[in-house]
Enzyme design. Structure first.
Site, PDB file in Angstrom:
ATOM      1  N   ASN A  51       0.594  -1.315  -0.159  1.00 56.98           N
ATOM      2  CA  ASN A  51       0.064   0.015  -0.340  1.00 56.98           C
ATOM      3  C   ASN A  51       0.747   1.341   0.129  1.00 56.98           C
ATOM      4  O   ASN A  51       0.191   2.415   0.337  1.00 56.98           O
ATOM      5  CB  ASN A  51      -1.003  -0.387   1.112  1.00 56.98           C
ATOM      6  CG  ASN A  51      -1.962  -1.233   1.825  1.00 56.98           C
ATOM      7  OD1 ASN A  51      -2.204  -1.689   0.368  1.00 56.98           O
ATOM      8  ND2 ASN A  51      -1.926  -1.665   2.809  1.00 56.98           N
ATOM      9  N   HIS A 137     -13.579  -2.679   5.072  1.00 57.44           N
ATOM     10  CA  HIS A 137     -13.363  -2.832   5.736  1.00 57.44           C
ATOM     11  C   HIS A 137     -13.714  -3.768   7.291  1.00 57.44           C
ATOM     12  O   HIS A 137     -14.380  -3.804   7.950  1.00 57.44           O
ATOM     13  CB  HIS A 137     -11.811  -2.763   6.106  1.00 57.44           C
ATOM     14  CG  HIS A 137     -10.802  -3.293   6.656  1.00 57.44           C
ATOM     15  ND1 HIS A 137     -10.297  -2.887   8.016  1.00 57.44           N
ATOM     16  CD2 HIS A 137      -9.733  -3.128   5.196  1.00 57.44           C
ATOM     17  CE1 HIS A 137      -9.241  -3.235   7.776  1.00 57.44           C
ATOM     18  NE2 HIS A 137      -8.441  -3.432   6.463  1.00 57.44           N
ATOM     19  N   HIS A 211      -7.538   4.323   1.533  1.00 57.15           N
ATOM     20  CA  HIS A 211      -6.781   4.163   0.704  1.00 57.15           C
ATOM     21  C   HIS A 211      -6.667   4.882  -0.137  1.00 57.15           C
ATOM     22  O   HIS A 211      -6.195   5.128  -1.490  1.00 57.15           O
ATOM     23  CB  HIS A 211      -7.509   2.989  -0.125  1.00 57.15           C
ATOM     24  CG  HIS A 211      -6.689   1.661   0.366  1.00 57.15           C
ATOM     25  ND1 HIS A 211      -5.707   0.531  -0.526  1.00 57.15           N
ATOM     26  CD2 HIS A 211      -7.052   0.584   1.007  1.00 57.15           C
ATOM     27  CE1 HIS A 211      -5.311  -0.530   0.824  1.00 57.15           C
ATOM     28  NE2 HIS A 211      -6.928  -0.408   1.150  1.00 57.15           N
ATOM     29  N   LYS A 240      -0.803   3.335   4.678  1.00 56.26           N
ATOM     30  CA  LYS A 240      -0.646   3.292   3.816  1.00 56.26           C
ATOM     31  C   LYS A 240       0.658   4.069   2.963  1.00 56.26           C
ATOM     32  O   LYS A 240       1.620   3.777   2.564  1.00 56.26           O
ATOM     33  CB  LYS A 240      -2.102   2.491   3.288  1.00 56.26           C
ATOM     34  CG  LYS A 240      -2.974   1.520   3.159  1.00 56.26           C
ATOM     35  CD  LYS A 240      -3.709   1.667   3.727  1.00 56.26           C
ATOM     36  CE  LYS A 240      -3.959   0.366   4.229  1.00 56.26           C
ATOM     37  NZ  LYS A 240      -5.897  -0.495   5.055  1.00 56.26           N
TER      38      LYS A 240
HETATM   39  C1  PLP Z   1      -6.693  -1.174   6.063  1.00 57.50           C
HETATM   40  C2  PLP Z   1      -7.177  -0.400   6.310  1.00 57.50           C
HETATM   41  C3  PLP Z   1      -7.744  -0.039   7.976  1.00 57.50           C
HETATM   42  C4  PLP Z   1      -6.370  -0.222   8.785  1.00 57.50           C
HETATM   43  O1  PLP Z   1      -6.147   0.719   8.746  1.00 57.50           O
HETATM   44  P1  PLP Z   1      -4.030  -0.099   9.479  1.00 57.50           P
HETATM   45  O2  PLP Z   1      -3.468   1.046   9.868  1.00 57.50           O
HETATM   46  O3  PLP Z   1      -3.850  -0.501   9.198  1.00 57.50           O
HETATM   47  O4  PLP Z   1      -4.791  -0.497  10.755  1.00 57.50           O
HETATM   48  C5  PLP Z   1      -9.265   0.808   8.003  1.00 57.50           C
HETATM   49  N1  PLP Z   1      -9.836   0.605   6.979  1.00 57.50           N
HETATM   50  C6  PLP Z   1      -9.431   0.438   5.486  1.00 57.50           C
HETATM   51  C7  PLP Z   1     -10.663   0.296   4.640  1.00 57.50           C
HETATM   52  C8  PLP Z   1      -8.070  -0.171   5.430  1.00 57.50           C
HETATM   53  O5  PLP Z   1      -7.842  -0.457   4.165  1.00 57.50           O
END
Ligand code: PLP
Length: 399
Positions: A51, A137, A211, A240
């Protein structure tokens, strides 16, 4: 059999059941600095599974900031934000994020997972209503469960169905939660329309920009900024495109105050390490600068080219942007194709149930600003070979 059962722990049988369904997961061993090339279980491959969309996780300025903030403030924050962990670095980053997002305040969490769980469980509770997109998610799903609110899942991006559910809801508090760029399909939510529906029915909109943060919209501020809307609750992660770790919630002072009082995933956990906070801050400075524009332009160029190279073929949706699923359907077959790609030097991870609905297993390509045109061409030809190979072995099982 009976003898074996004697010494078998109950989780061993669970593992066997997972394996039988072709859903067993292992953590690939990766090594090296994060970039367009990755070493996976000893194999060198082009990286289409991170990511780290803008390559910032290994940007020299970001790494230097991590070191400098560590030297200045220590390796750990030593306590929760509410006790003795609310350091200069944390306050500096929150001020920067609020300015960048153009919100009254911002609040840091240890991760996006913690943020989603904390927000949802703090804002609504028993007797309230959460409406959640079916493709949201796992961290959103867990936050919904923890909140004890009534949860209704609406079909992916189905605004008519959402409106029906809002019309039926007799709950005092209604919250609609959606991702802005969906993590497994790469498509985007129409936030403007969602905001209108919410306003009509007195619901609050929460948007997860995991994202999109850094990648989309003016200065990388996300899909909401791009569509000119300001949802009440905007969260995004720093792990990410930002290339560090942690997450933020951007919104009003009252939202921040409530979360600081209620969110157990903030109150009962040690604040983020200063080095990580410094890295995130430096990365956001790049994201909000002309260099960020150049990185986003380069990513956009790669997105266009990759979609052109893939063309119209079954399993590929033109809807997606920097996240490009190649749908296979069957889990075992998906993992075989993914392994074949890796052998040929392309790392595109297979995604299966329960991360995506059953029967929609896929390879998921994530694009980076760092990929070269040749990288993209290689990825598409390797995918083609691996798919052809897999489907020809079906008619020739002995081979
Ligand atoms: C990756 C992700 C999360 C979690 O974020 P982290 O910082 O990796 O814990 C939350 N929501 C979505 C949509 C994600 O893709």
């Amino acid at each position: 059999m009976s003898e074996g059962l004697q010494g078998k722990t109950f989780w061993q049988s669970e593992i066997e059941a997972i394996k039988e369904k072709g859903l067993f997961r292992e953590m690939p061993a990766v090594s090296g600095l994060p970039g367009r090339v990755i070493h996976v279980n000893g194999t060198r491959a082009l990286n289409f599974s991170s990511n780290n969309y803008l390559g910032l996780a290994a940007h020299p300025r970001v790494i230097t900031a991590a070191v400098e903030y560590t030297l200045r403030y220590g390796a750990g924050a030593t306590a929760s934000r509410l006790i003795a962990g609310n350091g200069e670095a944390h306050r500096e980053l929150e001020d920067f994020i609020a300015q960048w997002k153009q919100t009254e305040t911002a609040l840091l969490f240890g991760s996006g997972y913690q943020a989603n769980v904390g927000i949802l469980s703090s804002l609504v509770g028993e007797g309230d209503l959460i409406l959640s997109d079916e493709f949201n998610h796992a961290s959103i799903i867990d936050g919904c469960r923890l909140s004890r609110a009534e949860v209704r899942v609406y079909p992916h991006l189905d605004l008519n169905r959402l409106e029906d559910l809002l019309r039926q809801g007799r709950h005092p508090r209604k919250l609609v939660v959606t991702e802005s760029v969906f993590s497994m399909d790469g498509d985007r939510a129409p936030l403007k329309e969602l905001q209108e529906v919410c306003s009509r029915w007195g619901a609050v909109l929460m948007v997860d920009e995991a994202h999109a943060t850094g990648v989309i919209g003016p200065f990388g501020r996300g899909v909401a900024a791009e569509q000119g809307v300001t949802p009440h609750i905007q969260m995004g992660t720093l792990g990410k495109a930002v290339g560090a770790s942690g997450a933020y919630v951007a919104g009003s002072k009252s939202l921040r105050d409530l979360l600081a009082n209620r969110a157990r995933s903030l109150v009962y956990t040690t604040a983020a390490p200063p080095g990580v906070v410094g890295a995130a801050l430096e990365s956001l400075r790049i994201i909000a600068s002309e260099e960020g524009d150049r990185l986003r332009a380069s990513l956009a160029h790669n997105v266009d080219l990759f979609h052109k190279l893939l063309g119209k073929r079954p399993g590929v949706s033109a809807e997606s942007g920097h996240i490009v699923p190649y749908k296979v359907g069957d889990s075992l077959r998906t993992m075989t194709i993914s392994r074949k790609c890796l052998t040929k030097g392309v790392f595109a991870h297979g995604i299966r149930f329960p991360t995506v609905p059953e029967g929609t297993a896929r390879l998921r390509f994530t694009l980076m600003s760092l990929h070269t045109e040749q990288d993209l061409k290689t990825a598409v030809s390797v995918l083609e070979e691996a798919v052809a190979d897999e489907f020809s072995s079906e008619s020739n099982p002995g081979g």
